[in-house]
Motif scaffolding. Sequence first.
Motif, PDB file in Angstrom:
ATOM      1  N   ALA B 293      48.989 -28.430  13.898  1.00 60.80           N
ATOM      2  CA  ALA B 293      48.013 -27.340  14.070  1.00 60.80           C
ATOM      3  C   ALA B 293      46.579 -27.836  13.921  1.00 60.80           C
ATOM      4  O   ALA B 293      45.673 -27.289  14.559  1.00 60.80           O
ATOM      5  N   VAL B 294      46.371 -28.852  13.095  1.00 61.50           N
ATOM      6  CA  VAL B 294      44.990 -29.315  12.858  1.00 61.50           C
ATOM      7  C   VAL B 294      44.684 -30.644  13.567  1.00 61.50           C
ATOM      8  O   VAL B 294      43.568 -31.155  13.470  1.00 61.50           O
ATOM      9  N   CYS B 295      45.694 -31.151  14.249  1.00 65.48           N
ATOM     10  CA  CYS B 295      45.576 -32.481  14.861  1.00 65.48           C
ATOM     11  C   CYS B 295      44.394 -32.596  15.830  1.00 65.48           C
ATOM     12  O   CYS B 295      43.625 -33.563  15.768  1.00 65.48           O
ATOM     13  N   TYR B 296      44.248 -31.633  16.703  1.00 64.35           N
ATOM     14  CA  TYR B 296      43.185 -31.709  17.715  1.00 64.35           C
ATOM     15  C   TYR B 296      41.801 -31.687  17.052  1.00 64.35           C
ATOM     16  O   TYR B 296      40.929 -32.465  17.407  1.00 64.35           O
ATOM     17  N   GLU B 297      41.626 -30.785  16.084  1.00 62.42           N
ATOM     18  CA  GLU B 297      40.314 -30.627  15.445  1.00 62.42           C
ATOM     19  C   GLU B 297      39.936 -31.887  14.653  1.00 62.42           C
ATOM     20  O   GLU B 297      38.775 -32.253  14.595  1.00 62.42           O
ATOM     21  N   VAL B 298      40.940 -32.524  14.058  1.00 61.54           N
ATOM     22  CA  VAL B 298      40.654 -33.702  13.220  1.00 61.54           C
ATOM     23  C   VAL B 298      40.433 -34.951  14.078  1.00 61.54           C
ATOM     24  O   VAL B 298      39.599 -35.794  13.749  1.00 61.54           O
ATOM     25  N   LEU B 299      41.165 -35.063  15.169  1.00 54.67           N
ATOM     26  CA  LEU B 299      41.141 -36.329  15.916  1.00 54.67           C
ATOM     27  C   LEU B 299      40.219 -36.356  17.139  1.00 54.67           C
ATOM     28  O   LEU B 299      39.820 -37.434  17.571  1.00 54.67           O
ATOM     29  N   ARG B 300      39.877 -35.206  17.680  1.00 54.90           N
ATOM     30  CA  ARG B 300      39.195 -35.219  18.996  1.00 54.90           C
ATOM     31  C   ARG B 300      37.856 -35.963  18.973  1.00 54.90           C
ATOM     32  O   ARG B 300      37.483 -36.569  19.975  1.00 54.90           O
ATOM     33  N   HIS B 301      37.147 -35.969  17.860  1.00 55.12           N
ATOM     34  CA  HIS B 301      35.850 -36.665  17.819  1.00 55.12           C
ATOM     35  C   HIS B 301      35.976 -38.076  17.237  1.00 55.12           C
ATOM     36  O   HIS B 301      34.979 -38.754  17.034  1.00 55.12           O
ATOM     37  N   ARG B 302      37.217 -38.475  16.959  1.00 60.36           N
ATOM     38  CA  ARG B 302      37.408 -39.790  16.328  1.00 60.36           C
ATOM     39  C   ARG B 302      38.056 -40.798  17.264  1.00 60.36           C
ATOM     40  O   ARG B 302      38.327 -41.925  16.869  1.00 60.36           O
ATOM     41  N   ILE B 303      38.324 -40.387  18.474  1.00 60.90           N
ATOM     42  CA  ILE B 303      38.919 -41.296  19.453  1.00 60.90           C
ATOM     43  C   ILE B 303      37.869 -41.610  20.514  1.00 60.90           C
ATOM     44  O   ILE B 303      37.267 -40.691  21.080  1.00 60.90           O
ATOM     45  N   GLY B 304      37.662 -42.911  20.742  1.00 61.91           N
ATOM     46  CA  GLY B 304      36.683 -43.315  21.755  1.00 61.91           C
ATOM     47  C   GLY B 304      37.375 -43.511  23.086  1.00 61.91           C
ATOM     48  O   GLY B 304      38.453 -44.089  23.158  1.00 61.91           O
ATOM     49  N   LEU B 305      36.746 -42.999  24.134  1.00 65.44           N
ATOM     50  CA  LEU B 305      37.333 -43.143  25.470  1.00 65.44           C
ATOM     51  C   LEU B 305      36.682 -44.299  26.219  1.00 65.44           C
ATOM     52  O   LEU B 305      35.499 -44.570  26.026  1.00 65.44           O
ATOM     53  N   THR B 306      37.450 -44.945  27.061  1.00 65.97           N
ATOM     54  CA  THR B 306      36.895 -46.030  27.878  1.00 65.97           C
ATOM     55  C   THR B 306      36.262 -45.433  29.143  1.00 65.97           C
ATOM     56  O   THR B 306      36.450 -44.245  29.425  1.00 65.97           O
ATOM     57  N   TYR B 307      35.561 -46.282  29.872  1.00 67.57           N
ATOM     58  CA  TYR B 307      34.958 -45.817  31.116  1.00 67.57           C
ATOM     59  C   TYR B 307      36.036 -45.371  32.101  1.00 67.57           C
ATOM     60  O   TYR B 307      35.841 -44.424  32.862  1.00 67.57           O
ATOM     61  N   GLU B 308      37.181 -46.083  32.030  1.00 66.87           N
ATOM     62  CA  GLU B 308      38.289 -45.730  32.935  1.00 66.87           C
ATOM     63  C   GLU B 308      38.743 -44.300  32.687  1.00 66.87           C
ATOM     64  O   GLU B 308      38.958 -43.533  33.621  1.00 66.87           O
ATOM     65  N   ALA B 309      38.877 -43.958  31.408  1.00 67.48           N
ATOM     66  CA  ALA B 309      39.321 -42.610  31.036  1.00 67.48           C
ATOM     67  C   ALA B 309      38.306 -41.577  31.509  1.00 67.48           C
ATOM     68  O   ALA B 309      38.678 -40.530  32.054  1.00 67.48           O
ATOM     69  N   GLU B 310      37.029 -41.889  31.307  1.00 66.14           N
ATOM     70  CA  GLU B 310      35.988 -40.936  31.714  1.00 66.14           C
ATOM     71  C   GLU B 310      35.966 -40.775  33.229  1.00 66.14           C
ATOM     72  O   GLU B 310      35.783 -39.672  33.739  1.00 66.14           O
ATOM     73  N   ALA B 311      36.190 -41.898  33.927  1.00 73.32           N
ATOM     74  CA  ALA B 311      36.215 -41.845  35.387  1.00 73.32           C
ATOM     75  C   ALA B 311      37.377 -40.988  35.888  1.00 73.32           C
ATOM     76  O   ALA B 311      37.291 -40.346  36.929  1.00 73.32           O
ATOM     77  N   GLU B 312      38.467 -41.007  35.143  1.00 72.46           N
ATOM     78  CA  GLU B 312      39.642 -40.222  35.552  1.00 72.46           C
ATOM     79  C   GLU B 312      39.658 -38.825  34.924  1.00 72.46           C
ATOM     80  O   GLU B 312      40.681 -38.137  34.974  1.00 72.46           O
ATOM     81  N   ASN B 313      38.536 -38.444  34.316  1.00 69.20           N
ATOM     82  CA  ASN B 313      38.404 -37.121  33.679  1.00 69.20           C
ATOM     83  C   ASN B 313      39.457 -36.883  32.601  1.00 69.20           C
ATOM     84  O   ASN B 313      39.940 -35.758  32.421  1.00 69.20           O
ATOM     85  N   ILE B 314      39.833 -37.932  31.913  1.00 68.36           N
ATOM     86  CA  ILE B 314      40.800 -37.793  30.819  1.00 68.36           C
ATOM     87  C   ILE B 314      40.020 -37.537  29.534  1.00 68.36           C
ATOM     88  O   ILE B 314      39.059 -38.243  29.231  1.00 68.36           O
ATOM     89  N   THR B 315      40.422 -36.520  28.820  1.00 72.25           N
ATOM     90  CA  THR B 315      39.711 -36.159  27.591  1.00 72.25           C
ATOM     91  C   THR B 315      40.520 -36.617  26.369  1.00 72.25           C
ATOM     92  O   THR B 315      41.695 -36.970  26.494  1.00 72.25           O
ATOM     93  N   THR B 316      39.855 -36.566  25.219  1.00 76.80           N
ATOM     94  CA  THR B 316      40.570 -36.950  23.996  1.00 76.80           C
ATOM     95  C   THR B 316      41.719 -35.967  23.718  1.00 76.80           C
ATOM     96  O   THR B 316      42.735 -36.345  23.162  1.00 76.80           O
ATOM     97  N   GLU B 317      41.536 -34.728  24.162  1.00 74.78           N
ATOM     98  CA  GLU B 317      42.603 -33.732  23.987  1.00 74.78           C
ATOM     99  C   GLU B 317      43.865 -34.148  24.756  1.00 74.78           C
ATOM    100  O   GLU B 317      44.972 -34.000  24.232  1.00 74.78           O
ATOM    101  N   ASN B 318      43.675 -34.692  25.960  1.00 70.70           N
ATOM    102  CA  ASN B 318      44.828 -35.168  26.746  1.00 70.70           C
ATOM    103  C   ASN B 318      45.555 -36.269  25.988  1.00 70.70           C
ATOM    104  O   ASN B 318      46.791 -36.319  25.955  1.00 70.70           O
ATOM    105  N   ILE B 319      44.756 -37.161  25.385  1.00 74.20           N
ATOM    106  CA  ILE B 319      45.345 -38.287  24.656  1.00 74.20           C
ATOM    107  C   ILE B 319      46.105 -37.787  23.424  1.00 74.20           C
ATOM    108  O   ILE B 319      47.231 -38.215  23.160  1.00 74.20           O
ATOM    109  N   ILE B 320      45.503 -36.837  22.707  1.00 77.84           N
ATOM    110  CA  ILE B 320      46.171 -36.299  21.507  1.00 77.84           C
ATOM    111  C   ILE B 320      47.473 -35.598  21.914  1.00 77.84           C
ATOM    112  O   ILE B 320      48.507 -35.751  21.246  1.00 77.84           O
ATOM    113  N   THR B 321      47.444 -34.876  23.024  1.00 75.69           N
ATOM    114  CA  THR B 321      48.661 -34.196  23.494  1.00 75.69           C
ATOM    115  C   THR B 321      49.762 -35.217  23.765  1.00 75.69           C
ATOM    116  O   THR B 321      50.911 -35.038  23.334  1.00 75.69           O
TER     117      THR B 321
END
Lengths: 331, 330
Positions: B293-321
Amino acid sequence: MRRLQYILMLAFAVLAVERLSAQEQMIPIEKPAWLEIKESSLSRDSILVGEQVVWSTVLSMPQEQELLFAPYAEVVEAEKAPIDVIHDFKLDTIAIKNGIREIEARLLLTSFDSGYYKLPLMVALTPQGDTVYLDSPFLDVTNIQIDTAKFVMHDIKGQMRYPITFREMLPWIALALALLLLGYLLYRYIKYRRENRDFFGKPVVKDPPHIIALRELDKLHGEKLWQNGKEKLFYTGVTDTLREYIEARYGVSAMEKTSAEIMESLTDKKIEERNYRELDELFKTADLVKFAKYSPQVHENEEAVPAAVRFVNATFMQELEDEKQKGEEQQ
Amino acid sequence: METVNIKELNERIQKESAFVDIISMEMNKVIVGQKHLVENLLIGLLADGHILLEGMPGLAKTLAINTLANIVDAKFNRIQFTPDLLPADVIGTMIYSQKSEQFQVKQGPIFANFVLADEINRSPAKVQSALLEAMQERQVTIGDNTYRLPKPFLVMATQNPVEQEGTYPLPEAQVDRFMLKVVVSYPKKEEEKLIIKMHNAREFPKASPVLKPEDIVRAREVVKDVYMDEKIEKYIVDIVYATRTPEEYGLGKLKDLISYGASPRASISLAMASKAYAFIKRRGYVIPEDVRAVCYEVLRHRIGLTYEAEAENITTENIITDIINTVEVP
């Protein structure tokens, strides 16, 4: 001791060669009385430049006498003769008769300079330390006569390639066969694995999910875990078995879901209300035991495995009925 | 070995967490919808962690924290972060008193139980650092003296996700100091209709003070006592580790999408937030549902995305899921 003797004699031979070099062709042919040169001849008197010729010398001497030949290549080098030694002395005793020994010394020679040469003398040492010089034959080295009037220049010939023998090919053939065999075995392994067969092609009999679950539950029941105070292990085993069963039966990834999520994902499945409620209760009790240090009552522990078995059997029977119904509808 | 009497703990939590329903009730008088925001405000309050809010203007962010301050009967201050703001404007400064002919301490707006740092990314790094340092240390040094901040102390900082011009994005190290990052979304149609009705009414509803700050401090002690089994601890560690080495958890596809994973502070925050969530749900123990229940709120700002992820519109929420759908639940 004999070895030391030979070493000394070899040293003498080298000295003799040097002496020969120093005195050039001034040394007369010397040989002891007991030594007889029976034959000294070349295989051919005349050779073309680069052709090879065998110099064969047969010596006769008392059996107890010995001769040590100086390496002919060194003799040739010392004399700076336009001769090349391909194979140095090869001594062979060809006969021993009435205390007389016959030795054959063979040399393989060539020359790349045309001319008429007297070959350098053979140098040998007796065990007494005397140097023996043996006569040598003449060799005529000629060039190829070219008729310059009719001579036609030809292009340089390419490198000659000898045909590859089967022996040379054998390791490569073996390697290729081994790779082919390995590739085939790998292909067969992947193919059989996909077809759910063993290495020898026999179909692997995989038990249906309910059989696996019932077997696991029976095993858990037999281990008497909760009776020995290992309730947590017992409930973990029961719920893990059920989660694996649900995953195999309904395709729900139950191992990665919480109890509530599993129950939520089963709502649209054909499960009797009573079994659904019983499973929910079991999961709730298991969660309490696993995460809240809850000590269940004896009757709760006793009911855990039977409840799980009832759920497995009921859902399996439901599936059988569904299949039967489907079959009837198709007919 | 630590012995925990779960029955007794459960009873204690049932008793101590009774105010949660009252807070929710009072909040619902003023805030329409935004259940998720209110729940996370409570988690932050009970787990002693600060909250970073991201959402469009007008989504009741200020109203929510103001209402919470009213309910707890605590001091609330709002700081509008602007490019010309100075650290002294936040923490306070020494001013010369002509009357006493001495320097006197003038405490800044950070000396409050609830602080709303509005649009934190509008101010330069020195001001952000001053605030974040106070958040971490829970004390402020002005001149030669160090002053403890009041208890409870909760900072709710907001960021506008749309306007990026003239902003100073928070560095990763400073974002990590926020326990939760809550994304506030628009209310539903029915909720928005209700909001209009409330504003059209003659009197806008007001929450009543039903708690004292001491009650929150006491509740925090109880939250710390919420039982967390080893299996849950392992589950938390697995989730956090999966953000660092996803390939070890069969998530090789995420390897090129994550530039850096969550820090150990994430594990601590995940554990504390799970406990607070269990407390809100009036349970004396943590279950995997609480962690999720708290996973997204705790982790979403603590995971860094690569340029590849940003280019593919992948968000930290997708990764947490992906991670929570792959890591085995105990």
